[in-house]
Design an enzyme around this catalytic site. Structure first.
Site, PDB file in Angstrom:
ATOM      1  N   LYS A  51       0.843  -1.203   0.000  1.00 45.35           N
ATOM      2  CA  LYS A  51       0.000   0.000   0.000  1.00 45.35           C
ATOM      3  C   LYS A  51       0.877   1.251   0.000  1.00 45.35           C
ATOM      4  CE  LYS A  51      -3.631  -2.603   2.277  1.00 45.35           C
ATOM      5  NZ  LYS A  51      -4.387  -2.948   3.490  1.00 45.35           N
ATOM      6  N   GLN A  95      -5.457  -1.652   9.630  1.00 45.94           N
ATOM      7  CA  GLN A  95      -5.079  -2.948   9.054  1.00 45.94           C
ATOM      8  C   GLN A  95      -5.627  -4.087   9.921  1.00 45.94           C
ATOM      9  OE1 GLN A  95      -3.614  -3.255   6.059  1.00 45.94           O
ATOM     10  NE2 GLN A  95      -3.725  -5.476   6.209  1.00 45.94           N
ATOM     11  N   ASP A 118     -11.356   1.850   2.999  1.00 43.39           N
ATOM     12  CA  ASP A 118     -11.448   0.386   2.925  1.00 43.39           C
ATOM     13  C   ASP A 118     -12.880  -0.053   2.586  1.00 43.39           C
ATOM     14  OD1 ASP A 118      -9.391  -1.464   3.183  1.00 43.39           O
ATOM     15  OD2 ASP A 118      -9.178  -1.132   5.345  1.00 43.39           O
TER      16      ASP A 118
HETATM   17  N1  GUN Z   1      -6.433  -7.376   6.007  1.00 43.23           N
HETATM   18  C1  GUN Z   1      -6.528  -8.178   4.931  1.00 43.23           C
HETATM   19  N2  GUN Z   1      -7.077  -7.512   3.901  1.00 43.23           N
HETATM   20  C2  GUN Z   1      -7.341  -6.263   4.338  1.00 43.23           C
HETATM   21  C3  GUN Z   1      -7.909  -5.109   3.718  1.00 43.23           C
HETATM   22  O1  GUN Z   1      -8.319  -5.085   2.558  1.00 43.23           O
HETATM   23  N3  GUN Z   1      -8.001  -4.013   4.514  1.00 43.23           N
HETATM   24  C4  GUN Z   1      -7.587  -4.006   5.818  1.00 43.23           C
HETATM   25  N4  GUN Z   1      -7.737  -2.883   6.510  1.00 43.23           N
HETATM   26  N5  GUN Z   1      -7.075  -5.054   6.400  1.00 43.23           N
HETATM   27  C5  GUN Z   1      -6.938  -6.181   5.666  1.00 43.23           C
END
Ligand code: GUN
Length: 284
Positions: A51, A95, A118
């Site tokens: 990211k 996350q 998200d």
């Molecule tokens: N953990 C696994 N996939 C994701 C995601 O798309 N967003 C977030 N915030 N955590 C994750």
């Protein structure tokens, strides 16, 4: 070639976003994403790295806030409230997974839906439920899958779609987004009686479980479109999905690889949501 190249589609999207970010910056709007990480789960660290790289590529500003595993619900929520108020921040991402003592729904609920890049808050999930017109900040993995199918001119309208995995992050919202586009989705999960009966009749199979070789060639029909969201390690420690790629590729119309399929699309859609949120926040 029947392999859908998520890396290429994502890079195209990131290139476009880079131009958009530059235009916004010339108007004194600098899209910014904040990522909250609790602990040091290796998978989370790897996702966050990707990211961050995408932010660097597009010019989106990045801030990372790290907490020890021992952090409390209250501390996280207080921090999110503070970030909600900051005008220089357009996207807030917590996350997942969070440690067991943290009640994740309460933490997610604290995020201002306008900054929920998200697409996990009830508000954004609810909007997505209404129709494509209301898919404002959709969850990134389902949005990335739809974008990749669109890129390759794959119209899901009228297709029987079997989604394997019913998570809030992927399976459930993906079913809804496919339904919004005229597919007939069936969502399978751990209690499904006969998984093969559902996958074998489907035109489109999307699998997001986290179990290597869950979907084998005998479980899908000739000319299937297979989308693999799985992220596992094989016996040599190499990344692999939930489907037997090698054998399914021989009979599939299209198939997504792991790595290089859905993963990069998820990250690209997160960047897109951040730019979208920045534009909206500044116009309101
Ligand atoms: N953990 C696994 N996939 C994701 C995601 O798309 N967003 C977030 N915030 N955590 C994750």
């Amino acid at each position: 070639m029947n392999v859908l190249d998520g890396r290429k589609v994502a890079n195209d999207l990131l290139d476009n976003l880079k131009n958009e970010v530059a235009t916004l910056q010339s108007q004194s709007i600098s899209p910014k994403l904040v990522v909250i990480l609790v602990g040091n789960n290796p998978a989370s660290l790897s996702y966050i790295k990707q990211k961050r790289k995408a932010c660097e590529k597009t010019g989106i500003l990045w801030e990372q806030i790290n907490y020890e595993e021992s952090v409390t619900n209250e501390e996280l929520i207080e921090k999110i409230h503070e970030l909600n108020k900051r005008n220089d921040i357009h996207g807030i991402l917590v996350q997942l997974p969070l440690p067991d003592h943290i009640f994740a729904p309460d933490v997610i609920k604290a995020i201002d839906p306008k900054k929920d890049v998200d697409g996990f808050t009830a508000y954004n999930i609810g909007k997505m439920f209404l129709s494509t017109d209301f898919e404002d900040l959709p969850p990134c993995t389902p949005a990335g899958i739809i974008k990749m199918l669109d890129y390759y001119d794959i119209d899901v309208a009228g297709m029987d779609a079997t989604i394997v995995g019913a998570s809030n992050i992927v399976g459930k919202p993906l079913s809804t987004m496919l339904l919004n586009r005229g597919a007939t989705p069936t969502t399978c999960h751990i209690r499904t009686k006969d998984l093969k009966a559902h996958t074998a009749q489907a035109d489109l199979v999307c699998v997001a479980v986290g179990k290597r070789n869950l979907i084998t060639a005998d479980m899908v029909k000739e000319n299937v479109i297979l989308v693999d969201v799985g992220c596992n390690k094989d016996e040599n420690g190499k990344l692999c999905g939930d489907a037997d790629f090698k054998n399914i590729a021989k009979k599939a119309r299209y198939i997504t690889p792991v790595p290089g399929g859905v993963g990069p699309m998820t990250v690209a859609c997160l960047m897109e949501n951040t730019v979208k949120a920045a534009k909206k926040l500044h116009s309101s």
